[in-house]
Design a protein around this motif. Structure first.
Motif, mmCIF file in Angstrom:
data_model
loop_
_atom_site.group_PDB
_atom_site.id
_atom_site.type_symbol
_atom_site.label_atom_id
_atom_site.label_comp_id
_atom_site.label_asym_id
_atom_site.label_seq_id
_atom_site.Cartn_x
_atom_site.Cartn_y
_atom_site.Cartn_z
ATOM 1 N N CYS A 98 0.836 -1.194 0.000
ATOM 2 C CA CYS A 98 0.000 0.000 0.000
ATOM 3 C C CYS A 98 0.877 1.252 0.000
ATOM 4 N N TYR A 125 -7.854 0.748 -4.228
ATOM 5 C CA TYR A 125 -7.244 0.860 -5.557
ATOM 6 C C TYR A 125 -8.098 0.127 -6.586
ATOM 7 N N ARG A 130 -4.736 2.117 -9.949
ATOM 8 C CA ARG A 130 -5.033 3.509 -9.639
ATOM 9 C C ARG A 130 -5.636 3.644 -8.234
ATOM 10 N N LEU A 131 -5.141 4.613 -7.472
ATOM 11 C CA LEU A 131 -5.709 4.880 -6.158
ATOM 12 C C LEU A 131 -7.053 5.584 -6.342
ATOM 13 N N ASN A 148 -0.572 5.882 -6.890
ATOM 14 C CA ASN A 148 -0.992 4.616 -7.490
ATOM 15 C C ASN A 148 -0.041 3.497 -7.070
#
Length: 430
Positions: A98, A125, A130-131, A148
């Motif tokens: 993370c 995500y 992509r976050l 990300n």
């Protein structure tokens, strides 16, 4: 924006790197390696950094993540890795870390998710890394796009998933195209892992591979395997008999009729694909040589396809038969510890207890793996002795081991950025 800052404390392995290059340049190529290559923790760390973090590795099989959201995880040294099937069937690989506080995102070996959610603080995500969500607690100026997931190079072909942690991995597309061609009859997207084993071995990973690259030891160690296996890789083997060559020709005619690829294909020393017959009268690597699964794979109609052998250095070999496929991967743990993972794959519609019996399917290679484990561990114990010195390989029976060490030496020196001239200067103290 990347807010990563690395404090450099220097490279404590630099003296060991120079010694590694020097030993590789000075080694006798038809002899085993100097002792540190098999038992020194510093050299093990160099192996991880320069081989396993820079070469292409088989992370798993595409059938293990059949639909969107399916994932598998693996541990590569200190690096947890995540492989997930995303939108439109695309396969992605990421560092399973993370971007908030560094916790692992996915903590199980496999599973299925809608999104990738960190169990620590619920950062979320998309499957493409992509976050999407970090909460309002991060402040108004926080940019999701800055955090990300960190990607890992990922390619797939012929049902195999390959990853590389390198910034610029070595070229592999030619081999992947060949692999896709040779695996076409198996329709690997419509297979499944029937069973797998995870076997710890108290031996250096190179000893595991060296043992695999020769069958010099087979007669004295592998009675179950030799019920079906013919040890030669092709008819050019200097030990191959005329009877064997006739057997190959007869089988090749049948394979041609069914449009089954079989010709020996080499891709440098790293990769090789070749189909060889099994012992006459046998069609599969089972105790009696009969099919281990009644339902054949893909478009295959004839169970007598011998074994298509796929080599992928530094860590995998495979046997592909008409009824099932066996994938082996080798994962270094420490200088004298390795894990060997074996997966048996069958047609996805094959029914356990009806089309195949798990114990019967795995019996030969369970026995063979355990025999090889004992050989590797005894090899390691002897190498640890003060009496050990490199010994000669047979040029006929052990040419595969010589080829492996040639590949290993070339890749290690290349990844270390070393040249013969540099090594000689270092050896002379310049």
């Amino acid at each position: 924006m990347d807010c990563t800052h690395t404090l450099s404390l220097g490279d404590p392995l630099e003296p060991a790197r120079k010694a590694t290059a020097r030993m590789l340049h000075e080694r006798e190529r038809t002899f085993s390696l100097p002792q540190p290559f098999y038992n020194d923790e510093r050299l093990f760390q160099i192996d991880m950094q320069e081989i396993f973090h820079k070469e292409w590795l088989i992370a798993g099989m595409t059938c293990e993540i059949p639909t969107k959201g399916n994932f598998i995880t693996l541990q590569l040294g200190d690096n947890p890795i995540l492989v997930v099937r995303g939108a439109e069937g695309q396969i992605h690989a990421f560092h399973n870390v993370c971007r908030h506080r560094g916790s692992r995102l996915c903590v199980s070996d496999k599973g299925k998710v809608a999104k990738l959610v960190c169990p620590y603080h619920q950062w979320t995500y998309e499957l493409d890394g992509r976050l999407l969500f970090a909460g309002t607690e991060m402040g108004a100026d926080f940019k999701l796009s800055d955090y990300n997931l960190k990607p890992v190079h990922c390619k797939s072909a012929g049902g195999f998933i390959f990853i590389s942690l390198a910034e610029n991995p070595p070229a592999i597309d030619e081999f992947l195209a060949g692999l896709a061609h040779y695996m076409e009859p198996y329709d690997m997207e419509n297979t499944k892992v029937a069973v797998q084993s995870v076997m710890p071995e108290k031996a250096n990973w190179k000893l595991v591979i060296e043992n695999n690259r020769e069958c010099y030891h087979c007669n004295g160690s592998h009675p179950e395997l030799l019920n079906t296996l013919l040890e030669w890789d092709d008819t050019n083997d200097p030990r191959a008999t005329q009877e064997f060559k006739d057997h190959v020709a007869e089988c090749a005619a049948a394979w041609d009729a069914e449009k089954i690829p079989y010709a020996h294909a080499g891709f440098g020393l790293r990769n090789r694909i070749v189909r060889m017959p099994l012992l006459k009268g046998t069609v599969s690597m089972t105790m009696d040589g009969k099919p281990g699964c009644k339902k054949l794979m893909g478009r295959i109609q004839n169970p007598d396809l011998g074994s298509m052998r796929i080599l992928h250095l530094p860590h995998s070999w495979n046997h592909c038969m008409g009824d099932h496929l066996i994938n082996f991967t080798v994962w270094p743990i420490s200088a004298q510890e390795t894990v060997v993972i074996t997966k048996w794959l069958v047609h996805k519609d094959a029914v356990e207890g009806v089309d195949y019996d798990v114990e019967r399917l795995r019996q030969v290679w369970d026995a063979t793996n355990d025999q090889d484990r004992r050989l590797g561990e005894e090899n390691q114990r002897g190498i640890n002795s003060t009496a050990y010195q490199p010994g000669p390989y047979s040029k006929t029976y052990e040419f595969g081991v010589v080829n492996f060490l040639d590949w290993y030496s070339e890749r290690m020196l290349n990844n270390l950025g070393d040249t013969p001239a540099q090594s000689l200067r270092q050896a002379s103290g310049e």
